[in-house]
Design a protein around this motif. Sequence first.
Motif, PDB file in Angstrom:
ATOM      1  N   ILE A 146      36.797  46.009  31.157  1.00  0.00           N
ATOM      2  CA  ILE A 146      36.653  45.432  32.499  1.00  0.00           C
ATOM      3  C   ILE A 146      35.305  45.823  33.138  1.00  0.00           C
ATOM      4  N   ARG A 147      34.622  46.784  32.544  1.00  0.00           N
ATOM      5  CA  ARG A 147      33.274  47.120  33.017  1.00  0.00           C
ATOM      6  C   ARG A 147      32.270  46.026  32.659  1.00  0.00           C
ATOM      7  N   ASP A 148      32.618  45.206  31.675  1.00  0.00           N
ATOM      8  CA  ASP A 148      31.734  44.140  31.181  1.00  0.00           C
ATOM      9  C   ASP A 148      32.111  42.837  31.882  1.00  0.00           C
ATOM     10  N   ARG A 149      31.410  42.527  32.965  1.00  0.00           N
ATOM     11  CA  ARG A 149      31.774  41.372  33.779  1.00  0.00           C
ATOM     12  C   ARG A 149      31.652  40.067  32.996  1.00  0.00           C
ATOM     13  N   GLU A 150      30.618  39.943  32.180  1.00  0.00           N
ATOM     14  CA  GLU A 150      30.405  38.699  31.436  1.00  0.00           C
ATOM     15  C   GLU A 150      31.542  38.443  30.461  1.00  0.00           C
ATOM     16  N   ALA A 151      31.937  39.471  29.697  1.00  0.00           N
ATOM     17  CA  ALA A 151      33.026  39.311  28.737  1.00  0.00           C
ATOM     18  C   ALA A 151      34.342  39.018  29.456  1.00  0.00           C
ATOM     19  N   LEU A 152      34.561  39.669  30.583  1.00  0.00           N
ATOM     20  CA  LEU A 152      35.783  39.460  31.360  1.00  0.00           C
ATOM     21  C   LEU A 152      35.840  38.036  31.908  1.00  0.00           C
ATOM     22  N   THR A 153      34.714  37.526  32.370  1.00  0.00           N
ATOM     23  CA  THR A 153      34.663  36.164  32.908  1.00  0.00           C
ATOM     24  C   THR A 153      35.019  35.142  31.838  1.00  0.00           C
TER      25      THR A 153
ATOM     26  N   CYS B  13      38.748  35.112  31.141  1.00  0.00           N
ATOM     27  CA  CYS B  13      39.554  34.551  32.233  1.00  0.00           C
ATOM     28  C   CYS B  13      39.512  33.024  32.299  1.00  0.00           C
ATOM     29  N   GLN B  14      38.818  32.397  31.399  1.00  0.00           N
ATOM     30  CA  GLN B  14      38.733  30.937  31.424  1.00  0.00           C
ATOM     31  C   GLN B  14      40.121  30.305  31.259  1.00  0.00           C
ATOM     32  N   GLU B  15      40.439  29.363  32.155  1.00  0.00           N
ATOM     33  CA  GLU B  15      41.707  28.625  32.146  1.00  0.00           C
ATOM     34  C   GLU B  15      42.929  29.525  32.331  1.00  0.00           C
ATOM     35  N   VAL B  16      42.733  30.709  32.906  1.00  0.00           N
ATOM     36  CA  VAL B  16      43.840  31.629  33.187  1.00  0.00           C
ATOM     37  C   VAL B  16      44.427  31.311  34.561  1.00  0.00           C
ATOM     38  N   ASP B  17      45.757  31.363  34.670  1.00  0.00           N
ATOM     39  CA  ASP B  17      46.448  31.082  35.937  1.00  0.00           C
ATOM     40  C   ASP B  17      46.739  32.356  36.735  1.00  0.00           C
TER      41      ASP B  17
ATOM     42  N   ASN C 149      36.774  31.591  37.878  1.00  0.00           N
ATOM     43  CA  ASN C 149      37.627  30.767  37.023  1.00  0.00           C
ATOM     44  C   ASN C 149      38.812  30.142  37.776  1.00  0.00           C
ATOM     45  N   ARG C 150      38.811  30.274  39.101  1.00  0.00           N
ATOM     46  CA  ARG C 150      39.850  29.673  39.944  1.00  0.00           C
ATOM     47  C   ARG C 150      41.256  30.075  39.523  1.00  0.00           C
ATOM     48  N   VAL C 151      41.414  31.359  39.242  1.00  0.00           N
ATOM     49  CA  VAL C 151      42.735  31.917  38.930  1.00  0.00           C
ATOM     50  C   VAL C 151      43.626  31.801  40.172  1.00  0.00           C
ATOM     51  N   LYS C 152      44.902  31.522  39.983  1.00  0.00           N
ATOM     52  CA  LYS C 152      45.812  31.329  41.122  1.00  0.00           C
ATOM     53  C   LYS C 152      46.094  32.643  41.857  1.00  0.00           C
ATOM     54  N   LYS C 153      46.386  33.706  41.114  1.00  0.00           N
ATOM     55  CA  LYS C 153      46.750  34.968  41.766  1.00  0.00           C
ATOM     56  C   LYS C 153      46.381  36.142  40.872  1.00  0.00           C
ATOM     57  N   VAL C 154      45.891  37.207  41.513  1.00  0.00           N
ATOM     58  CA  VAL C 154      45.612  38.478  40.837  1.00  0.00           C
ATOM     59  C   VAL C 154      46.557  39.526  41.412  1.00  0.00           C
ATOM     60  N   ILE C 155      47.286  40.222  40.536  1.00  0.00           N
ATOM     61  CA  ILE C 155      48.197  41.284  40.960  1.00  0.00           C
ATOM     62  C   ILE C 155      47.615  42.613  40.481  1.00  0.00           C
ATOM     63  N   TYR C 156      47.254  43.454  41.435  1.00  0.00           N
ATOM     64  CA  TYR C 156      46.606  44.743  41.171  1.00  0.00           C
ATOM     65  C   TYR C 156      47.645  45.864  41.250  1.00  0.00           C
ATOM     66  N   ILE C 157      47.726  46.672  40.207  1.00  0.00           N
ATOM     67  CA  ILE C 157      48.704  47.764  40.173  1.00  0.00           C
ATOM     68  C   ILE C 157      48.047  49.034  40.675  1.00  0.00           C
ATOM     69  N   SER C 158      48.571  49.563  41.786  1.00  0.00           N
ATOM     70  CA  SER C 158      48.016  50.769  42.384  1.00  0.00           C
ATOM     71  C   SER C 158      49.017  51.924  42.289  1.00  0.00           C
ATOM     72  N   THR C 159      48.727  53.004  42.993  1.00  0.00           N
ATOM     73  CA  THR C 159      49.469  54.251  42.833  1.00  0.00           C
ATOM     74  C   THR C 159      49.670  54.934  44.175  1.00  0.00           C
ATOM     75  N   ASP C 160      50.703  55.775  44.253  1.00  0.00           N
ATOM     76  CA  ASP C 160      50.920  56.555  45.471  1.00  0.00           C
ATOM     77  C   ASP C 160      49.731  57.467  45.778  1.00  0.00           C
ATOM     78  N   LYS C 161      48.937  57.791  44.772  1.00  0.00           N
ATOM     79  CA  LYS C 161      47.791  58.679  44.993  1.00  0.00           C
ATOM     80  C   LYS C 161      46.673  58.000  45.801  1.00  0.00           C
ATOM     81  N   ALA C 162      46.801  56.682  46.029  1.00  0.00           N
ATOM     82  CA  ALA C 162      45.821  55.970  46.858  1.00  0.00           C
ATOM     83  C   ALA C 162      46.107  56.140  48.350  1.00  0.00           C
TER      84      ALA C 162
END
Length: 328
Positions: A61-68, A71-75, A114-127
């Motif tokens: 995920i540090r590599d923005r280009e590879a991640l982009t 994510c092509q055609e991802v919902d 890539n116009r993804v519909k929704k991103v769900i981020y998993i966080s922690t109580d330590k935040a």
Amino acid sequence: MFENQRILVTGGTGSWGQELITQLLPRQPKEVIIYSRNESTQVAMSRQFESDLLSFCIGDIRDREALTVACQEVDYIFHLAALKHVPICEEQPYEALKTNVIGTQNVIEAAIENRVKKVIYISTDKAANPSNFYGMTKAIGEKLIVYANLLRSQTQFVTVRGGNVLGTNGSVVHLFMDQIERKKLVNITDMRMTRFFLTLPDAITLLFKASIESVGGEIFIMTMPTCRIVDLAEVLIEASGMEYVSMIETGIRPGEKIHEILMSDYESQTTIVFDDQYLVILPTIDIPYVKKHYSRYPHVSFSSFSSEQNIMTKEEIKDILVRGGFLS
């Protein structure tokens, strides 16, 4: 929600990812893409599931280009990838920053592009009121995810915040069971310590619920049960049937708290009670549709949600360990 949809899971070969895939495949998605760095764990996971719906992509995920590109055609994106161990993040803060903060920014930008519909981020109580670098990076990640809803895109961004999940890699349950078997000795950093706990299957079930109910910009908090770490150790020792297992207090590690919180005093001012399983922290920045959507829900009547409250009995701890598959 997920039927015939293309879903990308960052860090998908970990414990959360494997349980997520287990519960996701029966929902008949078009494709689930596992995006992670380790080819060995990807190969092992591929052999474990043997599903035509699964595909694997080596990347960071540090590599923005590879991640982009991934994510092509991802919902939908489930963003699980992170450096999670408190001591490691304390000792190598630059690396934690690059993965947990810059990596999350890359996920946001790749999703929008890539116009993804929704991103769900998993966080922690330590935040919540972070005392260590890991918690600080996850708190920044939460802020980035909330802010992403103002970037004039079609993508919704939501956070799900939970505590410790039994059975994940590095779980204290695995550690204690190993110490009991090999050393007849359990190391506990502080006898007063308490933590939030939930089984992995239950955590993923709740994650799906938040994914479906969310509208973008909010933080869903799992109302998880709590226990004393020393009680957890004693239950595991009793269940092992081994005699003369001792416990030693080793002292708190850098950045560690005696008690964790899932919601801070400050956050309680904008937190509503969604149901008996979730609280929802509404954004402090102005996202009008979010406040309108949750206007009919009551505000919380307490100022914080701490792991020192509502402590489970040993019998309740045993029950949750049985449900988690750790005890028979």
